[in-house]
Write a protein that holds these residues in place. Structure first.
Motif, short mmCIF file in Angstrom:
data_model
loop_
_atom_site.label_atom_id
_atom_site.label_comp_id
_atom_site.label_asym_id
_atom_site.label_seq_id
_atom_site.Cartn_x
_atom_site.Cartn_y
_atom_site.Cartn_z
N ARG A 27 -15.71 -35.95 -35.38
CA ARG A 27 -16.73 -35.69 -35.33
C ARG A 27 -16.97 -36.07 -36.63
O ARG A 27 -18.64 -35.69 -36.87
CB ARG A 27 -17.49 -34.81 -34.31
CG ARG A 27 -17.18 -35.42 -32.48
CD ARG A 27 -17.90 -33.94 -32.02
NE ARG A 27 -16.45 -33.38 -32.13
CZ ARG A 27 -16.52 -31.54 -31.55
NH1 ARG A 27 -18.02 -30.85 -31.16
NH2 ARG A 27 -16.05 -30.64 -32.44
N ARG A 29 -17.18 -37.38 -39.59
CA ARG A 29 -17.30 -37.40 -40.31
C ARG A 29 -18.65 -38.33 -39.47
O ARG A 29 -19.51 -38.56 -41.07
CB ARG A 29 -16.61 -39.44 -40.30
CG ARG A 29 -16.46 -40.01 -39.32
CD ARG A 29 -16.10 -41.54 -39.18
NE ARG A 29 -16.36 -42.28 -38.94
CZ ARG A 29 -15.66 -43.87 -39.14
NH1 ARG A 29 -15.55 -43.84 -39.91
NH2 ARG A 29 -15.25 -45.03 -38.04
N ASP A 30 -18.95 -38.17 -38.49
CA ASP A 30 -21.11 -38.57 -37.94
C ASP A 30 -21.60 -37.31 -39.09
O ASP A 30 -23.12 -37.01 -39.04
CB ASP A 30 -20.50 -38.80 -36.74
CG ASP A 30 -20.10 -40.06 -36.34
OD1 ASP A 30 -19.32 -40.20 -37.05
OD2 ASP A 30 -19.32 -39.34 -35.08
N TRP A 31 -20.72 -36.38 -38.79
CA TRP A 31 -21.34 -34.86 -38.93
C TRP A 31 -21.59 -35.35 -40.89
O TRP A 31 -22.97 -34.71 -40.94
CB TRP A 31 -20.70 -33.59 -39.17
CG TRP A 31 -20.72 -33.39 -37.80
CD1 TRP A 31 -21.76 -34.08 -36.57
CD2 TRP A 31 -19.68 -32.19 -36.99
NE1 TRP A 31 -21.00 -32.98 -35.17
CE2 TRP A 31 -19.79 -32.78 -35.17
CE3 TRP A 31 -18.83 -31.52 -37.59
CZ2 TRP A 31 -19.03 -31.51 -34.49
CZ3 TRP A 31 -17.86 -30.74 -36.93
CH2 TRP A 31 -17.74 -31.37 -35.32
N ALA A 33 -21.64 -38.00 -42.55
CA ALA A 33 -22.83 -39.44 -42.90
C ALA A 33 -23.93 -38.56 -43.00
O ALA A 33 -25.38 -39.11 -42.89
CB ALA A 33 -22.63 -40.25 -41.78
N HIS A 60 -14.57 -40.17 -43.60
CA HIS A 60 -16.21 -41.11 -44.47
C HIS A 60 -16.18 -41.84 -45.59
O HIS A 60 -17.22 -42.63 -45.58
CB HIS A 60 -16.50 -39.43 -44.67
CG HIS A 60 -18.10 -39.89 -45.44
ND1 HIS A 60 -17.93 -39.83 -47.27
CD2 HIS A 60 -19.44 -40.07 -44.19
CE1 HIS A 60 -19.88 -40.38 -47.20
NE2 HIS A 60 -21.03 -39.90 -45.91
N GLY A 120 -18.93 -47.21 -42.56
CA GLY A 120 -21.20 -47.51 -41.54
C GLY A 120 -21.62 -48.67 -42.80
O GLY A 120 -22.88 -49.07 -42.36
N PRO A 141 -19.80 -45.42 -37.76
CA PRO A 141 -19.50 -43.60 -37.88
C PRO A 141 -21.29 -43.46 -36.10
O PRO A 141 -21.57 -44.98 -36.17
CB PRO A 141 -20.40 -44.02 -38.70
CG PRO A 141 -20.69 -45.14 -39.12
CD PRO A 141 -20.01 -46.12 -38.78
N GLN A 142 -21.24 -43.08 -35.47
CA GLN A 142 -22.17 -42.57 -34.89
C GLN A 142 -22.97 -41.27 -35.00
O GLN A 142 -23.08 -40.96 -35.93
CB GLN A 142 -21.55 -41.61 -33.42
CG GLN A 142 -20.42 -42.61 -32.52
CD GLN A 142 -20.80 -44.03 -32.27
OE1 GLN A 142 -22.01 -44.21 -31.36
NE2 GLN A 142 -20.21 -44.79 -32.86
N ARG A 143 -24.40 -42.10 -34.46
CA ARG A 143 -25.77 -41.28 -35.19
C ARG A 143 -25.40 -40.32 -34.49
O ARG A 143 -25.44 -39.82 -33.57
CB ARG A 143 -27.18 -42.50 -34.94
CG ARG A 143 -28.11 -40.66 -35.55
CD ARG A 143 -29.53 -42.46 -35.07
NE ARG A 143 -30.38 -41.33 -36.06
CZ ARG A 143 -30.98 -42.00 -37.29
NH1 ARG A 143 -30.43 -42.23 -37.89
NH2 ARG A 143 -32.41 -41.61 -37.74
N VAL A 144 -25.68 -39.14 -35.37
CA VAL A 144 -26.26 -37.00 -35.15
C VAL A 144 -27.48 -36.58 -34.86
O VAL A 144 -27.66 -37.05 -36.12
CB VAL A 144 -24.68 -36.58 -34.41
CG1 VAL A 144 -23.81 -37.18 -34.41
CG2 VAL A 144 -24.49 -36.46 -36.64
#
Length: 237
Positions: A27, A29-31, A33, A60, A120, A141-144
């Protein structure tokens, strides 16, 4: 003039998240981003190199020799002659579809002697397709939501007794942390039930960070809020 408060806030947040999150937690690397997406909304400089070791370790950002670029073989001179930091995306301001420079990192960037790309981006996808990345590094990557990231930052910052970091994030208010361009779409009851909001407000109370938030240049005074009830509740702990 860069907004150094924002740059410092994001860099400090990346450091505490890295320190207090398991090394294999995908998680993170999503944070990161989401944090850079937040930073991009302000007049800030390119600051990846402040925390580059963390960005590389957390997936990231990726670093390669210049000759690993997919376009290096047909046009080696384009990359090999670079002597300073260079973003590789080019823009045609006269093109009908030109929509600004927000995508300037999409084709990667060079800080000699290395090539870099962020997860991404367009170059990251090309490197995945070329087989240069493997395993978890090939997962998009997931959007958060920003509020969920800020909750994680606040929990980590509290462990370090860093009330300043907690307060600086809280100062942005519900319109920025939970809402969007049109403001916060939730009412007070809905906000109060959000786990991330509850946890953030609890961290503010425990660390005594509310006065720090009020002193922030980014604090949103109630009298200027789009929805006074929401902002009044936000500042009433």
């Amino acid at each position: 003039m860069s907004e150094h408060e924002i740059e410092d806030l994001v860099a400090d947040s990346i450091r505490v998240l890295d320190t207090h999150t398991a090394p294999d937690d995908p998680r993170v690397r999503d944070w990161f981003a989401a944090l850079y997406g937040f930073q991009n909304g302000y007049d800030c400089s390119f600051t990846h190199f402040r925390v580059l070791d963390i960005l590389l370790r957390r997936g990231h950002t990726y670093r390669f020799p210049l000759d690993r670029h997919p376009d290096h073989a047909p046009r080696p001179e384009r990359l090999d002659t670079l002597t300073e930091f260079t973003a590789l995306r080019s823009f045609d301001e006269d093109a009908p579809d030109f929509d600004g420079y927000e995508s300037w990192l999409e084709d990667g960037y060079v800080e000699p002697p290395f090539l870099y790309c962020d997860t991404g981006t367009a170059l990251w996808r090309r490197m995945v397709d070329a087989g240069e990345l493997h395993g978890p590094d090939t997962v998009p990557p997931q959007r958060v939501r920003l509020i969920d990231v800020v909750r994680e930052v606040a929990v980590a910052a509290e462990r370090e007794h860093d009330a300043e970091l907690v307060g600086m994030w809280y100062a942005f208010g519900c319109a920025t942390l939970v809402g969007g361009p049109a403001g916060c779409p939730f009412d007070v009851d809905e906000l109060a039930e959000m786990p991330a909001v509850r946890d953030l407000r609890a961290a503010v109370r425990r660390t005594g960070a509310l006065p720090i938030a009020r002193r922030s240049p980014y604090a949103a005074p109630v009298e200027y809020a789009d929805d006074e009830d929401l902002e009044a509740w936000w500042w009433r702990l």
